[in-house]
Design an enzyme around this catalytic site. Structure first.
Site, PDB file in Angstrom:
ATOM      1  N   ASP A   1      58.740  94.584   7.212  1.00 28.50           N
ATOM      2  CA  ASP A   1      57.543  93.853   6.777  1.00 28.50           C
ATOM      3  C   ASP A   1      57.242  94.218   5.326  1.00 28.50           C
ATOM      4  OD1 ASP A   1      55.321  92.218   6.859  1.00 28.50           O
ATOM      5  OD2 ASP A   1      54.056  93.640   7.923  1.00 28.50           O
TER       6      ASP A   1
ATOM      7  N   GLU B   1      51.128 111.777   7.222  1.00 30.02           N
ATOM      8  CA  GLU B   1      50.983 112.520   5.973  1.00 30.02           C
ATOM      9  C   GLU B   1      50.088 111.780   4.982  1.00 30.02           C
ATOM     10  OE1 GLU B   1      53.931 114.012   2.313  1.00 30.02           O
ATOM     11  OE2 GLU B   1      54.675 112.710   3.932  1.00 30.02           O
ATOM     12  N   HIS B   2      49.166 112.518   4.362  1.00 29.86           N
ATOM     13  CA  HIS B   2      48.360 111.935   3.292  1.00 29.86           C
ATOM     14  C   HIS B   2      49.176 111.904   2.010  1.00 29.86           C
ATOM     15  CE1 HIS B   2      45.084 111.114   0.509  1.00 29.86           C
ATOM     16  NE2 HIS B   2      45.528 112.132  -0.218  1.00 29.86           N
TER      17      HIS B   2
END
Length: 284
Positions: A192, A64-65
């Site tokens: 992370d 998804e943008h």
């Protein structure tokens, strides 16, 4: 980590078939991580769409943008939502246990997914190195063997550092004592979460580029305190929901050791000094 490894290829650290390229391995792990976090409905992540193999080799990960900018306004909200992510599996387990005690509802009738071990259903990559995510019932054994020992094994193959080996021989005997009296529940982790992997949109914080697995919630705050870290509002909001347990600072150093070793394996001996310093400090 201190980079965006979107299209890097993996080193020869695990066996992969010709179909399962090294890039595919990394992107499959990232997609599974995003999907798992998405399902908790706790903190926003880009929705994974598809991993596509390229005819010329490698792979592309479509997601998804999202319009994002640097985290600023929503730092405290990120702390709250990250704590909710870490508490999600524990809350599911408590709900399951309560349902099992309800008259007329047997233990096999609940469809709530609860994870009772440490690991993940697929390999994930912290940077471009695959992590060993085999399920284990003991957190200390998982972290010692599948995180620290694995990183030190990679160093042994590449440079064979004698001082690191000697310090590790001593340190691994002391690690169990750092967890005495501490209750560890399997928590879904980003894996992370440094400052380069968080942002904010118009509606709140966003996290991305995960290397997820189920582990100790405190593990997340290891790398969170490195490379610029997060502001006090983030930590205040987080620890309001998940207070520090006795020995937290020592364990945070232990979790940072993994990331320094991982950076040593990625970038070379510039991270050797930091890795050995933490090992010596933990032995005091």
């Amino acid at each position: 980590m201190g980079y965006q490894p979107q299209f890097l290829t993996l080193q020869e650290t695990v066996a992969v078939t010709p179909v399962q390229t090294k890039a595919r391995l990394m992107f499959d792990g990232e997609a599974a991580s995003l999907d798992s976090i998405l399902k908790t409905e706790t903190v926003k992540v880009p929705k994974p769409m598809k991993v596509i193999d390229l005819k010329t080799g490698g792979a592309v990960f479509v997601m998804e943008h999202m319009d994002m900018r640097s985290l600023h306004k929503y730092s405290a909200q990120l702390g709250e939502q990250l704590a909710d992510l870490h508490l999600h599996n524990q809350r599911l387990r408590e709900r399951r246990d309560k349902e099992e005690q309800t008259v007329g509802k047997g233990s096999g009738q609940s469809d709530v997914p609860v994870i009772d071990k440490y690991g993940f259903q697929t390999p994930t990559c912290c940077g471009y190195l695959p992590q060993v995510n085999d399920w284990q019932s003991d957190w200390v054994a998982f972290f010692t063997q599948q995180r620290l020992q694995h990183q030190l094994g990679l160093l042994e193959q590449s440079c064979g550092d004698r001082e690191a080996e000697e310090l590790w021989t001593q340190l691994q005997l002391k690690i169990p004592k750092m967890f005495e009296g501490v209750q560890v529940y399997p928590a879904l982790l980003h894996g992370d979460l440094w400052s380069g992997n968080v942002a904010e949109g118009s509606g709140g914080p966003v996290i991305f580029d995960p290397a997820s697995f189920y582990g100790h919630a405190e593990y997340e705050l290891g790398i969170a305190g490195m490379f610029g870290g997060f502001g006090s509002s983030f930590y205040s909001a987080y620890h309001k929901k998940l207070p520090k347990a006795p020995g937290f600072e020592k364990r945070k150093q232990l979790y940072q050791l993994f990331h320094y070793l991982n950076h040593w394996n990625h970038f070379g001996s510039s991270y050797r000094g930091s890795s050995l310093r933490i090992m010596r400090d933990l032995l005091k």
